[in-house]
Design an enzyme around this catalytic site. Sequence first.
Site, PDB file in Angstrom:
ATOM      1  N   GLU A  21       0.915  -1.397  -0.100  1.00  0.00           N
ATOM      2  CA  GLU A  21       0.070   0.079  -0.098  1.00  0.00           C
ATOM      3  C   GLU A  21       0.769   1.216  -0.119  1.00  0.00           C
ATOM      4  O   GLU A  21       0.571   2.049  -0.707  1.00  0.00           O
ATOM      5  CB  GLU A  21      -0.794   0.042   1.425  1.00  0.00           C
ATOM      6  CG  GLU A  21      -1.865  -1.297   1.311  1.00  0.00           C
ATOM      7  CD  GLU A  21      -3.034  -1.199   0.341  1.00  0.00           C
ATOM      8  OE1 GLU A  21      -2.909  -0.157  -0.486  1.00  0.00           O
ATOM      9  OE2 GLU A  21      -4.069  -2.075   0.225  1.00  0.00           O
ATOM     10  N   GLU A  23      -4.959   5.043   0.092  1.00  0.00           N
ATOM     11  CA  GLU A  23      -3.948   4.199   0.250  1.00  0.00           C
ATOM     12  C   GLU A  23      -3.430   4.570   1.705  1.00  0.00           C
ATOM     13  O   GLU A  23      -3.111   3.723   2.011  1.00  0.00           O
ATOM     14  CB  GLU A  23      -2.855   4.484  -0.834  1.00  0.00           C
ATOM     15  CG  GLU A  23      -3.004   4.457  -2.451  1.00  0.00           C
ATOM     16  CD  GLU A  23      -3.630   3.063  -2.496  1.00  0.00           C
ATOM     17  OE1 GLU A  23      -3.702   2.128  -1.825  1.00  0.00           O
ATOM     18  OE2 GLU A  23      -3.833   2.813  -3.780  1.00  0.00           O
ATOM     19  N   HIS A  36      -5.691   2.372   3.660  1.00  0.00           N
ATOM     20  CA  HIS A  36      -5.167   1.051   3.471  1.00  0.00           C
ATOM     21  C   HIS A  36      -4.088   0.559   4.084  1.00  0.00           C
ATOM     22  O   HIS A  36      -3.860  -0.351   5.094  1.00  0.00           O
ATOM     23  CB  HIS A  36      -5.097   0.645   2.155  1.00  0.00           C
ATOM     24  CG  HIS A  36      -6.219   0.728   1.299  1.00  0.00           C
ATOM     25  ND1 HIS A  36      -6.147   0.659  -0.306  1.00  0.00           N
ATOM     26  CD2 HIS A  36      -7.260   1.025   1.450  1.00  0.00           C
ATOM     27  CE1 HIS A  36      -7.072   0.906  -0.728  1.00  0.00           C
ATOM     28  NE2 HIS A  36      -8.116   1.192   0.329  1.00  0.00           N
ATOM     29  N   TYR A  55      -3.679  -1.150  11.953  1.00  0.00           N
ATOM     30  CA  TYR A  55      -4.659  -1.621  12.954  1.00  0.00           C
ATOM     31  C   TYR A  55      -4.651  -3.311  13.017  1.00  0.00           C
ATOM     32  O   TYR A  55      -4.962  -3.718  14.222  1.00  0.00           O
ATOM     33  CB  TYR A  55      -6.047  -1.240  12.261  1.00  0.00           C
ATOM     34  CG  TYR A  55      -7.331  -1.593  12.944  1.00  0.00           C
ATOM     35  CD1 TYR A  55      -7.647  -1.226  14.336  1.00  0.00           C
ATOM     36  CD2 TYR A  55      -8.350  -2.045  12.297  1.00  0.00           C
ATOM     37  CE1 TYR A  55      -8.764  -1.480  14.865  1.00  0.00           C
ATOM     38  CE2 TYR A  55      -9.348  -2.442  13.080  1.00  0.00           C
ATOM     39  CZ  TYR A  55      -9.740  -2.077  14.221  1.00  0.00           C
ATOM     40  OH  TYR A  55     -10.882  -2.240  15.019  1.00  0.00           O
ATOM     41  N   GLU A  87      -1.949  -3.161  -8.546  1.00  0.00           N
ATOM     42  CA  GLU A  87      -3.525  -3.191  -7.962  1.00  0.00           C
ATOM     43  C   GLU A  87      -4.487  -4.021  -8.745  1.00  0.00           C
ATOM     44  O   GLU A  87      -5.478  -4.485  -7.919  1.00  0.00           O
ATOM     45  CB  GLU A  87      -4.044  -1.743  -8.249  1.00  0.00           C
ATOM     46  CG  GLU A  87      -3.156  -0.644  -7.261  1.00  0.00           C
ATOM     47  CD  GLU A  87      -3.831   0.471  -7.469  1.00  0.00           C
ATOM     48  OE1 GLU A  87      -3.906   0.971  -8.433  1.00  0.00           O
ATOM     49  OE2 GLU A  87      -3.825   1.214  -6.254  1.00  0.00           O
ATOM     50  N   GLU A 114      -9.938  -0.469  -4.295  1.00  0.00           N
ATOM     51  CA  GLU A 114      -9.037  -1.019  -5.572  1.00  0.00           C
ATOM     52  C   GLU A 114      -9.477  -1.131  -7.062  1.00  0.00           C
ATOM     53  O   GLU A 114      -8.928  -0.901  -7.949  1.00  0.00           O
ATOM     54  CB  GLU A 114      -8.169  -2.275  -5.221  1.00  0.00           C
ATOM     55  CG  GLU A 114      -7.300  -2.088  -3.891  1.00  0.00           C
ATOM     56  CD  GLU A 114      -6.377  -0.905  -4.082  1.00  0.00           C
ATOM     57  OE1 GLU A 114      -6.035  -0.370  -5.174  1.00  0.00           O
ATOM     58  OE2 GLU A 114      -5.729  -0.672  -3.081  1.00  0.00           O
ATOM     59  N   HIS A 159      -9.440   2.113  -8.282  1.00  0.00           N
ATOM     60  CA  HIS A 159      -8.176   2.467  -8.784  1.00  0.00           C
ATOM     61  C   HIS A 159      -7.737   2.082 -10.079  1.00  0.00           C
ATOM     62  O   HIS A 159      -7.398   2.770 -10.882  1.00  0.00           O
ATOM     63  CB  HIS A 159      -7.079   2.092  -7.840  1.00  0.00           C
ATOM     64  CG  HIS A 159      -7.457   2.818  -6.466  1.00  0.00           C
ATOM     65  ND1 HIS A 159      -6.583   2.290  -5.190  1.00  0.00           N
ATOM     66  CD2 HIS A 159      -8.281   3.539  -5.827  1.00  0.00           C
ATOM     67  CE1 HIS A 159      -6.998   3.037  -4.406  1.00  0.00           C
ATOM     68  NE2 HIS A 159      -8.017   3.567  -4.531  1.00  0.00           N
TER      69      HIS A 159
HETATM   70 MN    MN Z   1      -4.938   1.368  -4.723  1.00  0.00          MN
HETATM   71 FE    FE Z   2      -4.571   0.168  -1.798  1.00  0.00          FE
END
Ligand code: MN
Ligand code: FE
Length: 331
Positions: A73, A104, A107, A113, A177, A211, A214
């Site tokens: 990421e 991103e 992500h 997390y 991606e 994604e 993207h």
């Molecule tokens: Mn992406």
């Molecule tokens: Fe991503």
Amino acid sequence: MPVINSTKTDPNKILPLHYPWARRHYKAGVANNWVPEEVSMQKDVEQWKSDHVITADERRMVLWNLGFFSTAESLTANNIVLAVYHHITAPEARQYLLRQAYEEAVHTDTFIYCCDTLGLDPDEIYTMYETIPSIKDKDAFVVSLTQSVFSPTFSTEGDDNVRKFLRDLVGFYVIMEGIFFYAGFAMMLAMRRQNKMVGIGEQFEFIMRDESIHLAFGCDLIQTIRAENPGVWTAAFEAEILSLIERAVDLEQRYAWDACPRGLLGINAEQFCQYVEHIADRRLERLDMPKRYGTPNPFPWMAQSVDLQKEKNFFETRVTEYQTGGALVWD
Ligand code: MN
Ligand code: FE
């Protein structure tokens, strides 16, 4: 007023729009807004800490995916900000890149997390892209496609340089991606279907939704550059793009075998490999290139699971779903 290379474009003047697709992807991204803390990791933590719920093979699969995505990421974000943004002169496309860069960051935050809640060793997870060859090879491959664009003296003037730029865009949008993320998506969503690591599964589903936009933006960008620079997409260049995609499929299949060396949950590496081929054909079609594999989709549920999840959230009246409109294609 071309999408790259325009000395005539005022980057501060977004209206009137020249590329409505860029604006559409921006609005779709905003409609999908989410943050990882909306997803409870309670059940994942219990399962992860128990010694009889998650098998050693499943643990390996989870770790391999966290190892790959945790750094991938950031790699993608850096490519957008440091290599792509500078050369895209159309303001509405830049607006989308700003949105993508933020996603991103979300992500990247998701994997922080996950590490924090599961109590994973960050030194282990965040070095897997160097210590695990099947992960390292994927990253090294996309980085190799972008080397020239990262040079501070690189410009997109001339057909050769436009091709270098297109190679970067294919490398990150279509290969990273669009192919390298998808065996991992299938693995984590397969686990969730067995009620294992459902929090991570839900986060992967949100990431997959982002994604897919993207990827759609990247393909529209590639197709626009191609249309605006008619001499660039030669038969030789198309053959090169195909060989890059074949190489990516090979690397992703090795990764799938490495993350899932023995069958589990009624699924196995052969199916992940078929899925990667199916996905690669979809990407080729998006670039107006002929299919290469003709492999049927072994996981039709990959396209359906999202809608079911939305319903579940709706009836539990949990606010994890910000989608307000727009039809998305899910792979
Ligand atoms: Mn992406
Ligand atoms: Fe991503």
